[in-house]
Design an enzyme around this catalytic site. Structure first.
Site, PDB file in Angstrom:
ATOM      1  N   ALA A  33      78.232  -7.422 -72.423  1.00 55.98           N
ATOM      2  CA  ALA A  33      79.064  -6.847 -71.364  1.00 55.98           C
ATOM      3  C   ALA A  33      79.920  -5.674 -71.846  1.00 55.98           C
ATOM      4  CB  ALA A  33      79.964  -7.921 -70.764  1.00 55.98           C
ATOM      5  N   GLU A 129      73.258 -13.198 -57.243  1.00 49.06           N
ATOM      6  CA  GLU A 129      71.987 -13.626 -57.858  1.00 49.06           C
ATOM      7  C   GLU A 129      71.795 -15.131 -57.776  1.00 49.06           C
ATOM      8  OE1 GLU A 129      68.563 -13.417 -58.949  1.00 49.06           O
ATOM      9  OE2 GLU A 129      69.411 -11.527 -59.672  1.00 49.06           O
ATOM     10  N   GLU A 190      70.060 -35.012 -51.469  1.00 51.83           N
ATOM     11  CA  GLU A 190      71.417 -35.416 -51.102  1.00 51.83           C
ATOM     12  C   GLU A 190      71.371 -36.659 -50.213  1.00 51.83           C
ATOM     13  OE1 GLU A 190      74.084 -33.926 -52.170  1.00 51.83           O
ATOM     14  OE2 GLU A 190      73.252 -32.073 -53.019  1.00 51.83           O
ATOM     15  N   ASP A 201      67.940 -24.584 -45.852  1.00 53.45           N
ATOM     16  CA  ASP A 201      68.324 -24.023 -47.147  1.00 53.45           C
ATOM     17  C   ASP A 201      67.350 -22.919 -47.568  1.00 53.45           C
ATOM     18  OD1 ASP A 201      69.762 -24.352 -49.952  1.00 53.45           O
ATOM     19  OD2 ASP A 201      67.617 -24.465 -50.362  1.00 53.45           O
ATOM     20  N   LYS A 205      67.841 -18.551 -48.047  1.00 51.99           N
ATOM     21  CA  LYS A 205      67.403 -17.776 -49.206  1.00 51.99           C
ATOM     22  C   LYS A 205      66.373 -16.721 -48.813  1.00 51.99           C
ATOM     23  CE  LYS A 205      68.190 -21.881 -52.049  1.00 51.99           C
ATOM     24  NZ  LYS A 205      67.551 -23.033 -52.728  1.00 51.99           N
TER      25      LYS A 205
END
Length: 436
Positions: A33, A129, A190, A201, A205
């Site tokens: 970084a 991300e 779950e 879900d 995405k």
């Protein structure tokens, strides 16, 4: 250089993984970084547990507003989930001139347009991300690595719970309900698995990937979503016999009429690499006009795989912290003023092939009636299985694979087939993709 100070909203599975990986790989991350990255404040409902997880090394508070309003915090990492409180905190962080990293796919899929506009106006970065496919760097690949390409389609296994269930159904020949209970016992599903097994879900995405691939606003409300709850073990067996496997796929494709945006169970040729992705793993195939097909495979969830993506975003932002905002990589790959208004197609307009399982009375003329209805709807048959009835039974299954046709055509034909007196119960329809 002065270390970048990070405020963490939530320290559950992903939050604790992020803290641990940053601590463990601190020197390596700083080398990449160009300066240190340190978590200095954590907001959590259970402050005692958060203090224990962070070993008393950071300030722990019970109000996320204290994090987003702290003038010392450079980057806010949102890991609390949901899209109400998270949205409010993210918008406040942006208004305060702070960069944001999030793993929240629902937040981006439903409020991304608003969030990215606000970030652009404030000159800050929103990175996500970790919101798609966990540790697989698919967002960076679509946004940067494949930026020379005109993306043609993206298809992905992007929910580990459903892929585990389908893998177990295939391996053990068990029905959905039985495998779901086992997945819950093992922690793959779950207690309330609705978002996973109903495809929501995966649709969050897919919505994000479609926006980056085609330069369109995020439009979750236009996605077609169908889960795996109606699949039977027999369908998986029949698909195998025909040379296919069934996966819950998210598919987005650019066509002459518009963008396909759909999540549903899908037959895939067994020889395709993505058809052999088993268990809770994720995989995404991208086809670009220059690169051809590229496969991205890995762990789509979990504490440290997802933390890997969160920290990658922290490193990217740290590198760009002092850069002119005009030099930031656009959140959705395309400049905001260059986004396309290409429509998302309704499912009725999508063209694909189909698997049909038809339960019928075992008597003469049934097959002829079914094929006549399909022919009248200009639907041609590619392959067929007709099973002999079990001993003592008067009913059997006819399984057909069709050539490509519009969804509205197959729906109209199925309605007529179900109206035949010799057809027992509803027709099972599963879409089929050659992915070529």
């Amino acid at each position: 250089m002065k270390s970048i100070k990070v405020g963490l909203l939530g320290i559950g599975t992903v939050g604790s993984g992020t803290f641990n990986v940053l601590q463990r790989n601190q020197q390596e991350i700083a080398r990449r970084a160009g300066r240190g990255i340190e978590i200095t404040m954590v907001a959590a409902r259970n402050t005692a547990r958060a203090t224990e997880l962070t070993q008393g090394k950071v300030k722990v508070v019970n109000d996320g507003n204290l994090v987003v309003n702290d003038p010392e915090i450079d980057i806010v990492v949102e890991l609390i989930g949901g899209d109400d409180i998270a949205r409010d905190l993210v918008m406040k962080a942006i208004a305060n001139g702070k960069h944001v990293v999030t793993a929240n796919k629902a937040l981006i899929a439903k409020h991304g347009n608003e969030i990215f506009k606000a970030a652009r106006e404030k000159g800050v970065i929103v990175a996500f991300e970790a919101a798609v496919a966990g540790g697989i760097p698919i967002i960076k690949a679509l946004r940067e690595g494949l930026s020379a390409n005109r993306i043609q389609w993206v298809a992905g296994i992007i929910n580990g719970t459903t892929n585990f269930i389908l893998s177990e159904m295939r391996d053990k020949g068990l029905d959905f309900d039985v495998v779901l209970k086992e997945a819950q016992r093992l922690g793959y599903a779950e207690a309330d698995p609705t978002f996973d097994i109903e495809g929501v879900d995966a649709a969050h995405k897919l919505t994000i990937m479609a926006s980056i691939a085609f330069g369109i606003p995020v439009q979750f409300d236009k996605a077609y979503v169908e889960g795996i709850t109606r699949l039977q073990a027999s369908d998986i067996t029949y698909a195998e016999q025909l040379g296919y496997r069934i996966k819950l796929l998210g598919i987005t494709r650019q066509t002459a009429k518009g963008i396909e945006l759909r999540v549903h169970p899908t037959l895939i040729p067994a020889a395709r690499l993505i058809a052999n992705v088993e268990g809770a793993m994720n995989a995404v195939v991208v086809r670009g006009d220059a690169v051809g097909e590229a496969l991205y495979y890995g762990k789509g969830a979990g504490s440290e795989p997802t933390a890997s993506a969160v920290i990658a975003d922290l490193v990217d932002i740290t590198r760009l912290a002092t850069a002119d905002p005009e030099h930031h990589v656009p959140s959705l790959a395309f400049q905001l003023n260059a986004m396309a208004d290409t429509p998302v197609l309704p499912m009725s307009e999508v063209v694909t092939s189909y698997y049909l399982r038809i339960r019928v009375a075992d008597q003469a003329g049934v097959l002829a009636d079914v094929t006549r209805i399909l022919a009248d709807s200009t639907i041609s048959i590619d392959a067929m299985l007709q099973k002999e009835p079990a001993e003592g039974e008067q009913q059997t299954d006819i399984i057909m694979l069709t050539h490509q046709t519009q969804e509205k055509n197959i729906e109209a034909a199925i309605a007529k087939i179900e109206g035949l007196s010799t057809v027992v119960g509803p027709v099972t329809k599963i879409r089929l993709e050659e992915l070529s």
